[in-house]
Write an enzyme that holds these catalytic residues in place. Structure first.
Site, PDB file in Angstrom:
ATOM      1  N   ARG A 165       0.829  -1.225   0.000  1.00  0.00           N
ATOM      2  CA  ARG A 165       0.000   0.000   0.000  1.00  0.00           C
ATOM      3  C   ARG A 165       0.860   1.271   0.000  1.00  0.00           C
ATOM      4  O   ARG A 165       0.557   2.252   0.685  1.00  0.00           O
ATOM      5  CB  ARG A 165      -0.944   0.045   1.209  1.00  0.00           C
ATOM      6  CG  ARG A 165      -1.823  -1.161   1.383  1.00  0.00           C
ATOM      7  CD  ARG A 165      -2.922  -1.281   0.333  1.00  0.00           C
ATOM      8  NE  ARG A 165      -3.855  -2.309   0.699  1.00  0.00           N
ATOM      9  CZ  ARG A 165      -3.764  -3.587   0.306  1.00  0.00           C
ATOM     10  NH1 ARG A 165      -2.798  -3.962  -0.513  1.00  0.00           N
ATOM     11  NH2 ARG A 165      -4.656  -4.470   0.701  1.00  0.00           N
ATOM     12  N   SER A 223     -10.334   1.246   4.042  1.00  0.00           N
ATOM     13  CA  SER A 223      -9.505   1.000   5.231  1.00  0.00           C
ATOM     14  C   SER A 223      -8.853   2.301   5.677  1.00  0.00           C
ATOM     15  O   SER A 223      -8.169   2.951   4.877  1.00  0.00           O
ATOM     16  CB  SER A 223      -8.398   0.002   4.917  1.00  0.00           C
ATOM     17  OG  SER A 223      -8.951  -1.153   4.353  1.00  0.00           O
ATOM     18  N   GLU A 274      -3.627   4.725   6.408  1.00  0.00           N
ATOM     19  CA  GLU A 274      -3.513   4.444   4.975  1.00  0.00           C
ATOM     20  C   GLU A 274      -4.084   5.630   4.183  1.00  0.00           C
ATOM     21  O   GLU A 274      -3.616   5.962   3.096  1.00  0.00           O
ATOM     22  CB  GLU A 274      -4.287   3.162   4.642  1.00  0.00           C
ATOM     23  CG  GLU A 274      -4.204   2.798   3.179  1.00  0.00           C
ATOM     24  CD  GLU A 274      -4.886   1.480   2.855  1.00  0.00           C
ATOM     25  OE1 GLU A 274      -4.522   0.440   3.436  1.00  0.00           O
ATOM     26  OE2 GLU A 274      -5.804   1.511   2.007  1.00  0.00           O
TER      27      GLU A 274
HETATM   28  P1  FAD Z   1      -7.773  10.131  -4.299  1.00  0.00           P
HETATM   29  O1  FAD Z   1      -8.424   9.773  -3.021  1.00  0.00           O
HETATM   30  O2  FAD Z   1      -8.346  11.246  -5.063  1.00  0.00           O
HETATM   31  O3  FAD Z   1      -6.226  10.437  -4.024  1.00  0.00           O
HETATM   32  C1  FAD Z   1      -5.459   9.565  -3.225  1.00  0.00           C
HETATM   33  C2  FAD Z   1      -4.010  10.091  -3.179  1.00  0.00           C
HETATM   34  O4  FAD Z   1      -3.424   9.975  -4.473  1.00  0.00           O
HETATM   35  C3  FAD Z   1      -3.937  11.579  -2.829  1.00  0.00           C
HETATM   36  O5  FAD Z   1      -2.791  11.793  -2.054  1.00  0.00           O
HETATM   37  C4  FAD Z   1      -3.831  12.276  -4.192  1.00  0.00           C
HETATM   38  O6  FAD Z   1      -3.153  13.512  -4.110  1.00  0.00           O
HETATM   39  C5  FAD Z   1      -3.025  11.257  -4.979  1.00  0.00           C
HETATM   40  N1  FAD Z   1      -3.377  11.250  -6.416  1.00  0.00           N
HETATM   41  C6  FAD Z   1      -4.603  11.059  -6.961  1.00  0.00           C
HETATM   42  N2  FAD Z   1      -4.523  11.074  -8.308  1.00  0.00           N
HETATM   43  C7  FAD Z   1      -3.210  11.297  -8.611  1.00  0.00           C
HETATM   44  C8  FAD Z   1      -2.482  11.438  -9.827  1.00  0.00           C
HETATM   45  N3  FAD Z   1      -3.088  11.368 -11.021  1.00  0.00           N
HETATM   46  N4  FAD Z   1      -1.148  11.672  -9.746  1.00  0.00           N
HETATM   47  C9  FAD Z   1      -0.517  11.744  -8.560  1.00  0.00           C
HETATM   48  N5  FAD Z   1      -1.145  11.631  -7.378  1.00  0.00           N
HETATM   49  C10 FAD Z   1      -2.475  11.405  -7.406  1.00  0.00           C
HETATM   50  N6  FAD Z   1      -7.703   0.694  -1.753  1.00  0.00           N
HETATM   51  C11 FAD Z   1      -7.019  -0.459  -1.977  1.00  0.00           C
HETATM   52  O7  FAD Z   1      -5.806  -0.444  -2.178  1.00  0.00           O
HETATM   53  N7  FAD Z   1      -7.669  -1.663  -1.982  1.00  0.00           N
HETATM   54  C12 FAD Z   1      -9.001  -1.769  -1.780  1.00  0.00           C
HETATM   55  O8  FAD Z   1      -9.536  -2.865  -1.797  1.00  0.00           O
HETATM   56  C13 FAD Z   1      -9.739  -0.576  -1.525  1.00  0.00           C
HETATM   57  N8  FAD Z   1     -11.071  -0.626  -1.270  1.00  0.00           N
HETATM   58  C14 FAD Z   1     -11.750   0.521  -1.004  1.00  0.00           C
HETATM   59  C15 FAD Z   1     -13.121   0.431  -0.727  1.00  0.00           C
HETATM   60  C16 FAD Z   1     -13.849   1.576  -0.450  1.00  0.00           C
HETATM   61  C17 FAD Z   1     -15.329   1.462  -0.145  1.00  0.00           C
HETATM   62  C18 FAD Z   1     -13.201   2.845  -0.490  1.00  0.00           C
HETATM   63  C19 FAD Z   1     -13.982   4.101  -0.258  1.00  0.00           C
HETATM   64  C20 FAD Z   1     -11.854   2.938  -0.751  1.00  0.00           C
HETATM   65  C21 FAD Z   1     -11.103   1.776  -1.003  1.00  0.00           C
HETATM   66  N9  FAD Z   1      -9.722   1.818  -1.264  1.00  0.00           N
HETATM   67  C22 FAD Z   1      -9.034   0.663  -1.527  1.00  0.00           C
HETATM   68  C23 FAD Z   1      -8.995   3.106  -1.249  1.00  0.00           C
HETATM   69  C24 FAD Z   1      -9.067   3.869  -2.601  1.00  0.00           C
HETATM   70  O9  FAD Z   1     -10.157   3.445  -3.353  1.00  0.00           O
HETATM   71  C25 FAD Z   1      -7.804   3.680  -3.440  1.00  0.00           C
HETATM   72  O10 FAD Z   1      -6.668   4.078  -2.711  1.00  0.00           O
HETATM   73  C26 FAD Z   1      -7.858   4.455  -4.752  1.00  0.00           C
HETATM   74  O11 FAD Z   1      -6.734   4.139  -5.543  1.00  0.00           O
HETATM   75  C27 FAD Z   1      -7.923   5.967  -4.551  1.00  0.00           C
HETATM   76  O12 FAD Z   1      -8.218   6.551  -5.808  1.00  0.00           O
HETATM   77  P2  FAD Z   1      -8.772   8.026  -5.944  1.00  0.00           P
HETATM   78  O13 FAD Z   1      -8.762   8.374  -7.376  1.00  0.00           O
HETATM   79  O14 FAD Z   1     -10.064   8.151  -5.249  1.00  0.00           O
HETATM   80  O15 FAD Z   1      -7.623   8.841  -5.201  1.00  0.00           O
HETATM   81  P1  NAP Z   2     -10.649  -9.891   5.223  1.00  0.00           P
HETATM   82  O1  NAP Z   2     -10.813 -10.852   4.104  1.00  0.00           O
HETATM   83  O2  NAP Z   2     -11.634  -9.879   6.343  1.00  0.00           O
HETATM   84  O3  NAP Z   2      -9.191 -10.080   5.829  1.00  0.00           O
HETATM   85  C1  NAP Z   2      -8.735  -9.276   6.912  1.00  0.00           C
HETATM   86  C2  NAP Z   2      -7.288  -8.956   6.698  1.00  0.00           C
HETATM   87  O4  NAP Z   2      -6.521 -10.141   6.754  1.00  0.00           O
HETATM   88  C3  NAP Z   2      -7.068  -8.311   5.364  1.00  0.00           C
HETATM   89  O5  NAP Z   2      -6.768  -6.985   5.588  1.00  0.00           O
HETATM   90  C4  NAP Z   2      -5.945  -9.117   4.701  1.00  0.00           C
HETATM   91  O6  NAP Z   2      -4.801  -8.355   4.403  1.00  0.00           O
HETATM   92  C5  NAP Z   2      -5.594 -10.197   5.693  1.00  0.00           C
HETATM   93  N1  NAP Z   2      -5.763 -11.496   4.983  1.00  0.00           N
HETATM   94  C6  NAP Z   2      -6.864 -12.262   4.923  1.00  0.00           C
HETATM   95  N2  NAP Z   2      -6.613 -13.399   4.235  1.00  0.00           N
HETATM   96  C7  NAP Z   2      -5.336 -13.333   3.831  1.00  0.00           C
HETATM   97  C8  NAP Z   2      -4.488 -14.188   3.092  1.00  0.00           C
HETATM   98  N3  NAP Z   2      -4.919 -15.358   2.621  1.00  0.00           N
HETATM   99  N4  NAP Z   2      -3.228 -13.797   2.872  1.00  0.00           N
HETATM  100  C9  NAP Z   2      -2.763 -12.627   3.329  1.00  0.00           C
HETATM  101  N5  NAP Z   2      -3.529 -11.756   4.044  1.00  0.00           N
HETATM  102  C10 NAP Z   2      -4.791 -12.112   4.304  1.00  0.00           C
HETATM  103  O7  NAP Z   2     -10.530  -8.397   4.640  1.00  0.00           O
HETATM  104  P2  NAP Z   2     -11.666  -7.438   4.092  1.00  0.00           P
HETATM  105  O8  NAP Z   2     -11.726  -6.246   4.935  1.00  0.00           O
HETATM  106  O9  NAP Z   2     -12.923  -8.200   3.812  1.00  0.00           O
HETATM  107  O10 NAP Z   2     -11.013  -6.973   2.721  1.00  0.00           O
HETATM  108  C11 NAP Z   2     -10.836  -7.891   1.679  1.00  0.00           C
HETATM  109  C12 NAP Z   2      -9.733  -7.409   0.769  1.00  0.00           C
HETATM  110  O11 NAP Z   2     -10.083  -6.149   0.207  1.00  0.00           O
HETATM  111  C13 NAP Z   2      -8.407  -7.209   1.480  1.00  0.00           C
HETATM  112  O12 NAP Z   2      -7.367  -7.603   0.631  1.00  0.00           O
HETATM  113  C14 NAP Z   2      -8.364  -5.732   1.741  1.00  0.00           C
HETATM  114  O13 NAP Z   2      -7.044  -5.215   1.763  1.00  0.00           O
HETATM  115  C15 NAP Z   2      -9.145  -5.168   0.551  1.00  0.00           C
HETATM  116  N6  NAP Z   2      -9.802  -3.916   0.946  1.00  0.00           N
HETATM  117  C16 NAP Z   2      -9.041  -2.813   1.044  1.00  0.00           C
HETATM  118  C17 NAP Z   2      -9.602  -1.600   1.391  1.00  0.00           C
HETATM  119  C18 NAP Z   2      -8.764  -0.358   1.436  1.00  0.00           C
HETATM  120  O14 NAP Z   2      -9.303   0.719   1.546  1.00  0.00           O
HETATM  121  N7  NAP Z   2      -7.468  -0.476   1.360  1.00  0.00           N
HETATM  122  C19 NAP Z   2     -10.962  -1.517   1.664  1.00  0.00           C
HETATM  123  C20 NAP Z   2     -11.710  -2.687   1.592  1.00  0.00           C
HETATM  124  C21 NAP Z   2     -11.128  -3.888   1.224  1.00  0.00           C
HETATM  125  P3  NAP Z   2      -4.692  -7.471   3.053  1.00  0.00           P
HETATM  126  O15 NAP Z   2      -5.487  -6.255   3.327  1.00  0.00           O
HETATM  127  O16 NAP Z   2      -3.236  -7.228   2.966  1.00  0.00           O
HETATM  128  O17 NAP Z   2      -5.228  -8.278   1.914  1.00  0.00           O
END
Ligand code: FAD
Ligand code: NAP
Length: 338
Positions: free
Chosen positions: A164, A238, A334
């Site tokens: 991340r 997250s 994050e």
């Molecule tokens: P923004 O929120 O607009 O920006 C995020 C950051 O990136 C800011 O610092 C911004 O300045 C910078 N940025 C944006 N665009 C650019 C660009 N073109 N050039 C340089 N910098 C830039 N993330 C995960 O990794 N995995 C997930 O499973 C996941 N699930 C999510 C679920 C939900 C319900 C929500 C709300 C969020 C989730 N996220 C997840 C977080 C988010 O969706 C991601 O991080 C996504 O990539 C953010 O994109 P954005 O365009 O909305 O970025």
């Molecule tokens: P989940 O399946 O309930 O699991 C909880 C956590 O355990 C996750 O964060 C995941 O880490 C870790 N995990 C579970 N199984 C794993 C495996 N087999 N190997 C390694 N790590 C494992 O999680 P959840 O909340 O429902 O989310 C599901 C997936 O969507 C996750 O990968 C999560 O990162 C992603 N997600 C991300 C965001 C965001 O905003 N970043 C929001 C929603 C969902 P990891 O997170 O490293 O996978």
């Protein structure tokens, strides 16, 4: 290119926080962006880059220029027997790119279905979910340095991808704007679904052979059921990263909390799910006025109404203190805080 003044950002961030940008511009192509960054008028102005606002928490009005990146377009630029290079504008909705790839049976990003936000933000935190990360399908990106308006290309190594994380979230934060991303996708894809819940749901399909569409449909359904939709309840996914601790610390914690889950990482650390730690400290489903911790996933902080970014930040601070006191683990955010 139109510079707007005193624009509310409430509809432009998924937390739904109502702050105001002193100046705001929507960028539709890279030449416009080079023009903007070359103008002396904006040289000393602080600049914030905005995609879909789904990984941002605004805690105050923004006094500078918000640059919203809306560069469109998805194009196949090269293919051979095995691989296909797909170039997408930074303003493309990430999920549209996933659906484009899945529809053409190009493998690599199907596990990243339904992640909100734009293509340009995807490398910033090396988006990841269900055992997959952007870096595994990443080829290169193009972008522009804010200070000089110079264009450059970054290959995978130069992006310094980590869990991340990338150079764009650290050293190049607010210094570099991503304009295009190129992915290297697989024309003979092998679906990967050994991640707990996905495996269970896929097995229910009782197929001899699974497609990447099976994987993306299954994950989209799981996400739909589990995660709060920002259009109904403000959140940014997250809020904290899953902490990675060393094995000795993990074993110490296990002595007192034998049920602590942990996943060994490639660098021999142990990743502990932050949502589990927060839940254990009693926060899951808790609400304080208009902010709270989601009832299905304790890692997601929510805005129930017209709360301020600072209310969310205060809740996050309380959560961090209790996790530190109970487990000796310091959570880090994050979400990008402004
Ligand atoms: P923004 O929120 O607009 O920006 C995020 C950051 O990136 C800011 O610092 C911004 O300045 C910078 N940025 C944006 N665009 C650019 C660009 N073109 N050039 C340089 N910098 C830039 N993330 C995960 O990794 N995995 C997930 O499973 C996941 N699930 C999510 C679920 C939900 C319900 C929500 C709300 C969020 C989730 N996220 C997840 C977080 C988010 O969706 C991601 O991080 C996504 O990539 C953010 O994109 P954005 O365009 O909305 O970025
Ligand atoms: P989940 O399946 O309930 O699991 C909880 C956590 O355990 C996750 O964060 C995941 O880490 C870790 N995990 C579970 N199984 C794993 C495996 N087999 N190997 C390694 N790590 C494992 O999680 P959840 O909340 O429902 O989310 C599901 C997936 O969507 C996750 O990968 C999560 O990162 C992603 N997600 C991300 C965001 C965001 O905003 N970043 C929001 C929603 C969902 P990891 O997170 O490293 O996978």
């Amino acid at each position: 290119m139109k510079i707007q003044k005193n624009i509310s950002l409430k509809s432009k961030n998924t937390f739904g926080i109502d702050v105001c940008a002193a100046k705001y511009v929507d960028i539709l192509d890279e030449n416009e962006l080079i023009d903007l960054l070359s103008q002396s008028t904006f040289k000393d102005e602080p600049k914030l880059i905005l995609g879909g606002g789904s990984n941002i928490l605004f805690t105050q009005d923004y006094k500078g220029l918000v640059i919203k990146i809306s560069i469109p377009g998805i194009k196949i630029i090269f293919e051979d027997e095995q691989t296909c290079l797909v170039k997408a504008g930074a303003g493309v909705i990430w999920n549209d790119l996933v659906l484009f790839a899945v529809e053409k049976n190009l493998g690599g990003i199907e596990n990243l279905v339904s992640i909100p936000g734009t293509v340009g933000a995807a490398p910033v935190q090396n988006i990841g979910a269900y055992g997959e990360e952007l870096q595994n399908s990443f080829h290169s990106l193009k972008g522009i340095f804010i200070n000089t308006a110079d264009e450059t290309v970054f290959d995978k190594d130069e992006c310094q991808f980590a869990y991340r994380d990338s150079i764009f979230k650290r050293e190049l934060r607010e210094k570099f704007i991503i304009t295009y991303v190129i992915l290297q996708l697989n024309k003979n894809p092998q679906p990967v679904f050994n991640y707990g819940m996905v495996k269970t749901e896929m097995e229910k399909l009782h197929k001899d052979k699974y497609s990447i569409k099976d994987v993306s449909d299954t994950i989209a359904k799981i996400r739909d059921e589990k995660l709060p939709n920002p259009t109904s309840i403000g959140n940014a996914g997250s809020f904290f990263k899953n902490p990675e601790i060393d094995k000795d610390q993990f074993l110490e914690i296990k002595k007192e909390h034998p049920d602590t889950p942990g996943f060994t990482t490639p660098n021999s650390m142990v990743k502990v799910p932050a949502g589990w730690l927060i839940e254990k400290c009693g926060w899951k489903g808790k609400r304080i006025n208009n902010v709270g911790v989601h009832a299905n996933q304790a890692l997601v902080l929510v805005n129930y109404g017209n709360s301020r970014g600072l209310d969310i930040l205060n809740l996050a601070a309380e959560i961090k203190i209790s996790v530190l006191k109970t487990f000796g683990i310091e959570l880090t955010e994050e979400v990008n805080i402004y």
